[in-house]
Design an enzyme around this catalytic site. Structure first.
Site, PDB file in Angstrom:
ATOM      1  N   GLY A  16       0.828  -1.187   0.000  1.00  0.00           N
ATOM      2  CA  GLY A  16       0.000   0.000   0.000  1.00  0.00           C
ATOM      3  C   GLY A  16       0.865   1.241   0.000  1.00  0.00           C
ATOM      4  O   GLY A  16       2.089   1.175  -0.136  1.00  0.00           O
ATOM      5  N   VAL A  21       2.815  -5.762   3.314  1.00  0.00           N
ATOM      6  CA  VAL A  21       2.391  -6.851   4.187  1.00  0.00           C
ATOM      7  C   VAL A  21       3.058  -8.130   3.700  1.00  0.00           C
ATOM      8  O   VAL A  21       3.018  -8.440   2.503  1.00  0.00           O
ATOM      9  CB  VAL A  21       0.856  -7.023   4.203  1.00  0.00           C
ATOM     10  N   LYS A  39       2.974  -6.349   8.839  1.00  0.00           N
ATOM     11  CA  LYS A  39       2.870  -5.100   8.090  1.00  0.00           C
ATOM     12  C   LYS A  39       4.046  -4.213   8.465  1.00  0.00           C
ATOM     13  O   LYS A  39       4.177  -3.785   9.606  1.00  0.00           O
ATOM     14  CB  LYS A  39       1.537  -4.404   8.402  1.00  0.00           C
ATOM     15  N   ASP A 146     -11.436   4.761   5.215  1.00  0.00           N
ATOM     16  CA  ASP A 146     -10.951   4.311   3.911  1.00  0.00           C
ATOM     17  C   ASP A 146     -11.621   2.994   3.515  1.00  0.00           C
ATOM     18  O   ASP A 146     -10.956   2.037   3.124  1.00  0.00           O
ATOM     19  CB  ASP A 146      -9.428   4.152   3.923  1.00  0.00           C
TER      20      ASP A 146
END
Length: 290
Positions: A16, A21, A39, A146
């Site tokens: 992201g 991850v 992560k 989000d």
């Protein structure tokens, strides 16, 4: 003597804007091994205080949440100087990839599946906002900020899991991030009031969920979200008119369209709460065939 944990990175799972991850093996005392997801914050953000704080806040707030539809966080640590969130490993597919799969095969997603997925996601949002902290006894008031297909996963066990609370806003005693130097969220799923900089409310998450439901039903993107109410309403009318419910009785099709209009209402106070969305989705799932 206390044994140190060791991690063996197996492969990258996802990436992201703020981190990656990984699938990893965690090795603890007496060589006990377990599979986890890690992560890791991108190295370029290590000097950005707000991003580092929010990454730690994400781990802490998820550690306070216990809900079947929210990814479980095991620990917050540091690996090679990078902030690392240790999470349960989920084997499955997110809704973004599921939509791509359906589009490529021109295969509609069963309505019952779409409604049940949205119901589970909304249940997670409702719990995140209302669940009380153990020590203070106050609601977390967690707003995801989000909600979109890539942040909702379907596991091979048939579970729905809401992911990525790194942009969330919550009230809890160990929170670090106070300012908001960066804008968070994805424009394609952002409510009009959020685009205009109004304070975040749970209604913004419901709007993002409404856009997600639309895309599950049509297998196409919702499109640009307009700030001006007149243009917004015109676009919404045109898009909802394109939904094909010819296989359903007229009253059932109208019920689905009305529910979408509520979730995608221009005014946030006109949208149902996350708890009400659960009830609406469960009712719709009961009325359609598997």
């Amino acid at each position: 003597m206390e044994h140190r944990r060791r991690f063996r990175i197996l492969k990258e799972l996802a990436e992201g804007a703020f981190g990656k991850v990984y699938l990893a093996e965690m090795i603890t005392g007496d060589s006990f091994k377990s599979v986890v997801a890690i992560k890791l914050l991108h190295g370029k953000w290590l000097g950005h205080q707000e991003i580092v704080q929010r990454s730690r806040d994400e781990a802490r707030v998820l550690g306070l949440l216990h809900h079947r539809n929210i990814v479980r966080v095991e620990d917050l640590t540091s690996i090679n100087g990078q902030c690392a969130v240790i999470m349960e490993y989920l084997e499955g597919v997110d809704l973004k990839n599921l939509l791509r799969f359906c589009r490529e095969r021109q295969q509609a997603l069963p309505l019952k599946v779409a409604f049940e997925v949205i119901a589970s996601t909304s249940s997670a949002l409702d719990a995140a906002f209302h669940q009380k902290t153990l020590h203070e006894g106050k609601p977390l008031q967690l707003i995801h900020r989000d909600i979109k297909p890539s942040n909702v996963m379907l596991t091979v066990a048939g579970e729905v899991k809401v992911l990525d609370f790194g942009t969330a806003r919550a009230q809890f005693e160990d929170r670090e991030a106070e300012t908001q130097a960066l804008a968070f969220g994805s424009a394609a799923y952002m409510s009009p009031e959020r685009m205009m900089g109004d304070p975040d409310t749970p209604a913004g998450d419901v709007f993002g969920l409404g856009v997600t439901l639309y895309e599950l039903l049509r297998l196409k993107s919702f499109g640009k979200i307009y700030i001006r109410e007149e243009k917004f309403q015109t676009a919404l009318d045109e898009r909802i008119a394109k939904l094909d419910f010819s296989q359903l009785p007229d009253n059932r099709a109208d019920q689905i369209r009305s529910t979408l209009r509520l979730m995608l209402a221009y005014e946030p106070e006109e949208r149902p709460s996350a708890g009400q969305v659960v009830e609406l989705m469960e009712a719709l799932a009961e009325e359609v065939r598997p």
